[in-house]
Scaffold this motif. Structure first.
Motif, short mmCIF file in Angstrom:
data_model
loop_
_atom_site.label_atom_id
_atom_site.label_comp_id
_atom_site.label_asym_id
_atom_site.label_seq_id
_atom_site.Cartn_x
_atom_site.Cartn_y
_atom_site.Cartn_z
N ASP A 14 0.83 -1.21 0.00
CA ASP A 14 0.00 0.00 0.00
C ASP A 14 0.86 1.25 0.00
O ASP A 14 0.61 2.20 -0.75
N LEU A 15 1.88 1.27 0.84
CA LEU A 15 2.77 2.43 0.91
C LEU A 15 3.49 2.66 -0.42
O LEU A 15 3.59 3.80 -0.89
N LEU A 16 3.98 1.59 -1.01
CA LEU A 16 4.68 1.71 -2.29
C LEU A 16 3.75 2.22 -3.37
O LEU A 16 4.13 3.07 -4.19
N TRP A 63 6.94 4.11 6.40
CA TRP A 63 7.71 3.00 5.83
C TRP A 63 8.50 2.29 6.93
O TRP A 63 8.48 1.07 7.05
N ASN A 64 9.21 3.08 7.73
CA ASN A 64 10.02 2.48 8.80
C ASN A 64 9.16 1.73 9.81
O ASN A 64 9.53 0.64 10.25
N VAL A 100 -2.27 -6.39 13.41
CA VAL A 100 -2.30 -5.83 12.06
C VAL A 100 -1.11 -4.92 11.80
O VAL A 100 -0.55 -4.88 10.71
N GLY A 101 -0.73 -4.16 12.79
CA GLY A 101 0.38 -3.24 12.64
C GLY A 101 -0.03 -1.93 12.01
O GLY A 101 -1.20 -1.74 11.65
N PRO A 102 0.92 -1.02 11.86
CA PRO A 102 0.61 0.28 11.25
C PRO A 102 0.27 0.12 9.78
O PRO A 102 0.73 -0.82 9.13
N SER A 103 -0.53 1.04 9.28
CA SER A 103 -0.87 1.01 7.86
C SER A 103 -1.20 2.41 7.39
O SER A 103 -1.53 3.29 8.20
N PHE A 108 -4.29 7.55 7.42
CA PHE A 108 -4.82 8.55 6.49
C PHE A 108 -6.16 8.20 5.87
O PHE A 108 -6.66 8.94 5.04
N GLY A 109 -6.70 7.05 6.19
CA GLY A 109 -7.98 6.66 5.61
C GLY A 109 -7.82 6.14 4.20
O GLY A 109 -6.73 5.77 3.76
#
Length: 198
Positions: A14-16, A63-64, A100-103, A108-109
């Motif tokens: 998702d981040l990429l 990312w980190n 789940v961890g951060p996302s 940001f929705g």
């Protein structure tokens, strides 16, 4: 020997995707290369919003945080713990957040994810399916077994892959190695990457 391979780490992918779909140019150390599938870069930001400036600033930290979480081993007791919490309780919410961890979405929705993200996800799923070996003898870990065994003896139990160009290999936890799909698909490069886990 048991090695887990996560070839679709949602939070990282998702981040990429957000980085390239919205033409973000985050600044930071040790950021991954661009996605292998450059079709995502055809998407251009639309509408008037100030969100992308905040997104650029937040991206390296996200990312980190996400690679840190990807480097953690799954807690085998978490489902038992969840059964002993009440629906809607802070304890349950905390356990689920840890699992789940951060996302990107939690921070940001859904604003960044357009219909093109769904189309891109489908194409990525098809590419992963076609890339999977048809026999055990062609499995990347089996092909690189001579490099995998010492890495496993040093504690490696999890491989996380991202769909980026070239090589981007990082030890991201006591038991986890992050590599690109391109690296894992190339026996020589993968064997070299596994040597980083010592």
């Amino acid at each position: 020997m048991l090695i887990t391979v996560d070839d679709d780490p949602n939070s990282l992918v998702d981040l990429l995707w957000v980085r390239e779909a919205w033409n973000l140019n985050p600044v930071g150390e040790d950021l991954p290369s661009l996605l292998s599938d450059d079709s995502v870069r055809a998407h251009a930001p639309t509408g008037s919003t100030d969100a992308p400036a905040a997104w650029v600033e937040a991206w390296p930290g996200m990312w980190n945080a996400c690679i840190h979480h990807a480097g953690l081993l799954e807690d085998s007791t978490i489902f038992d713990q969840l059964q002993h919490t009440l629906d809607g309780s802070p304890e349950r919410a905390n356990l689920l957040a840890n699992m789940v961890g951060p996302s990107w979405k939690s921070s940001f929705g859904d604003e960044a994810f357009t219909e093109k993200k769904k189309t891109w996800n489908r194409s990525q799923f098809q590419a992963r399916t076609q890339r999977r070996p048809t026999s055990l003898a062609d499995d990347p870990e089996r092909l690189s077994l001579s490099a995998l065994i010492p890495a496993w003896q040093a504690g490696l139990t999890k491989i996380v892959t991202i769909p980026c160009q070239g090589s981007y290999t990082r030890v991201i936890g006591q038991h986890t190695l992050l590599v690109t799909d391109e690296t894992r698909d190339d026996q020589e490069r993968y064997s070299e990457a596994l040597k980083q886990f010592r």
